[in-house]
Scaffold this motif. Sequence first.
Motif, PDB file in Angstrom:
ATOM      1  N   ASP A  45     -10.833 -20.195 -31.752  1.00  0.00           N
ATOM      2  CA  ASP A  45      -9.527 -20.767 -32.088  1.00  0.00           C
ATOM      3  C   ASP A  45      -9.727 -22.091 -32.812  1.00  0.00           C
ATOM      4  O   ASP A  45     -10.860 -22.484 -33.094  1.00  0.00           O
ATOM      5  CB  ASP A  45      -8.631 -20.901 -30.843  1.00  0.00           C
ATOM      6  N   GLU A  46      -8.615 -22.781 -33.071  1.00  0.00           N
ATOM      7  CA  GLU A  46      -8.707 -23.983 -33.918  1.00  0.00           C
ATOM      8  C   GLU A  46      -9.388 -25.158 -33.220  1.00  0.00           C
ATOM      9  O   GLU A  46      -9.571 -26.215 -33.808  1.00  0.00           O
ATOM     10  CB  GLU A  46      -7.315 -24.374 -34.456  1.00  0.00           C
ATOM     11  N   ASN A  47      -9.785 -24.958 -31.945  1.00  0.00           N
ATOM     12  CA  ASN A  47     -10.525 -25.998 -31.228  1.00  0.00           C
ATOM     13  C   ASN A  47     -12.007 -25.687 -31.126  1.00  0.00           C
ATOM     14  O   ASN A  47     -12.709 -26.214 -30.254  1.00  0.00           O
ATOM     15  CB  ASN A  47      -9.940 -26.179 -29.826  1.00  0.00           C
ATOM     16  N   ASN A  49     -15.678 -25.138 -33.436  1.00  0.00           N
ATOM     17  CA  ASN A  49     -16.470 -25.108 -34.670  1.00  0.00           C
ATOM     18  C   ASN A  49     -17.434 -23.931 -34.588  1.00  0.00           C
ATOM     19  O   ASN A  49     -17.929 -23.615 -33.504  1.00  0.00           O
ATOM     20  CB  ASN A  49     -17.295 -26.392 -34.824  1.00  0.00           C
ATOM     21  N   ALA A  69     -11.758 -24.101 -36.334  1.00  0.00           N
ATOM     22  CA  ALA A  69     -11.541 -25.412 -36.941  1.00  0.00           C
ATOM     23  C   ALA A  69     -12.352 -25.473 -38.237  1.00  0.00           C
ATOM     24  O   ALA A  69     -11.812 -25.743 -39.312  1.00  0.00           O
ATOM     25  CB  ALA A  69     -11.980 -26.516 -35.974  1.00  0.00           C
ATOM     26  N   GLU A  70     -13.654 -25.197 -38.114  1.00  0.00           N
ATOM     27  CA  GLU A  70     -14.528 -25.227 -39.286  1.00  0.00           C
ATOM     28  C   GLU A  70     -15.661 -24.227 -39.132  1.00  0.00           C
ATOM     29  O   GLU A  70     -16.074 -23.936 -37.998  1.00  0.00           O
ATOM     30  CB  GLU A  70     -15.178 -26.600 -39.416  1.00  0.00           C
ATOM     31  N   ASN A  93     -12.135 -25.102 -45.010  1.00  0.00           N
ATOM     32  CA  ASN A  93     -12.820 -25.400 -43.747  1.00  0.00           C
ATOM     33  C   ASN A  93     -14.154 -24.660 -43.627  1.00  0.00           C
ATOM     34  O   ASN A  93     -14.624 -24.383 -42.534  1.00  0.00           O
ATOM     35  CB  ASN A  93     -11.913 -25.064 -42.549  1.00  0.00           C
ATOM     36  N   ASN A 115     -14.976 -32.659 -37.167  1.00  0.00           N
ATOM     37  CA  ASN A 115     -14.854 -33.059 -35.771  1.00  0.00           C
ATOM     38  C   ASN A 115     -16.077 -32.535 -35.005  1.00  0.00           C
ATOM     39  O   ASN A 115     -16.042 -31.464 -34.406  1.00  0.00           O
ATOM     40  CB  ASN A 115     -13.550 -32.511 -35.175  1.00  0.00           C
ATOM     41  N   LEU A 118     -16.090 -31.032 -31.163  1.00  0.00           N
ATOM     42  CA  LEU A 118     -15.549 -29.746 -30.686  1.00  0.00           C
ATOM     43  C   LEU A 118     -16.700 -28.855 -30.223  1.00  0.00           C
ATOM     44  O   LEU A 118     -17.822 -28.975 -30.725  1.00  0.00           O
ATOM     45  CB  LEU A 118     -14.799 -29.033 -31.823  1.00  0.00           C
TER      46      LEU A 118
END
Length: 290
Positions: A45-47, A49, A69-70, A93, A115, A118
């Motif tokens: 998910d978006e949290n 890497n 996220a990336e 991303n 980030n 993460l």
Amino acid sequence: MRIADYSVTKAILERHGFTFKKSFGQNFLTDTNILQKIVDTAEIDENVNVIEIGPGIGALTEFLAEKAAEVMAFEIDDRLIPILADTLRDFDNVQVVNEDILKADLQTQIQAFKNPDLPIKVVANLPYYITTPILMHLIESKIPFAEFVVMMQKEVADRISAEPNTKAYGSLSIAVQYYMDAKVAFIVPRTVFVPAPNVDSAILKMVRRDQPLVAVQDEDFFFDIAKASFVHRRKTLWNNLTNRFGKSEDVKEKLTQALEMAGLTLSVRGEALSIADFGRLADALKDQGI
Ligand code: SAM
């Protein structure tokens, strides 16, 4: 349409005049259902890497980039770099790193995530010729990866996730399971790749344990004992240990003592020992001054 749709993959390969390099283990996935299943298994998910190894033309990368996220993708083949710039142009991303994963300084590289704090998951369709070196490189980097969800040759996935008293169980099972809980998530037939490999594949999900499975005095020595115990699979543990440490009366005396301390018989085979047994054995051998 997806990069992994067979007609899209074919068109990309043709447009760029790409020819497969067997020496890089290039077998590209052309099944979007399987890709979806991989991403679901990895619970991205978006949290989170993601580090991907070997993006190829971006079939899996596309699915990962939509959720994570990336994504940082390491690709050794410079011919694929302009292709990835084309196929992944809509994503801001994704970082493609044109490097051999085995030579990459991962501790430094991961600082390039926007980030870096993460959790990081490794998700990849691995080049099969170097599956084990890659896994050991990642584990030994000491980066606290949350989990690995990786495709590999089915036989290697079976060896990594094997339990004691099975044919597949060996020092590789111990090297990985010491740090990670490893389970085969699902099997992937050879027919969903271009070109089709000669073997079937499996997705292995490995989740980092909070602590190694056993506490040992000296990790390197523990792995050394595990390895030595499987050098001749059909021989007893005693035989393998005397091959490793010598057959003098002094060594035999110490080995006898250590096996007794670890609660093991002289006739047991390495494949019958659990990872906890190997931990007790390594510590007992250390205590005996071996
Ligand atoms: N992810 C793509 C897919 O699923 O279609 C391609 C997977 S293919 C099995 C393996 C990929 O790993 C290829 O793109 C290959 O060039 C790349 N590769 C091989 N050796 C590598 C290495 N040492 N470091 C980074 N990438 C590597």
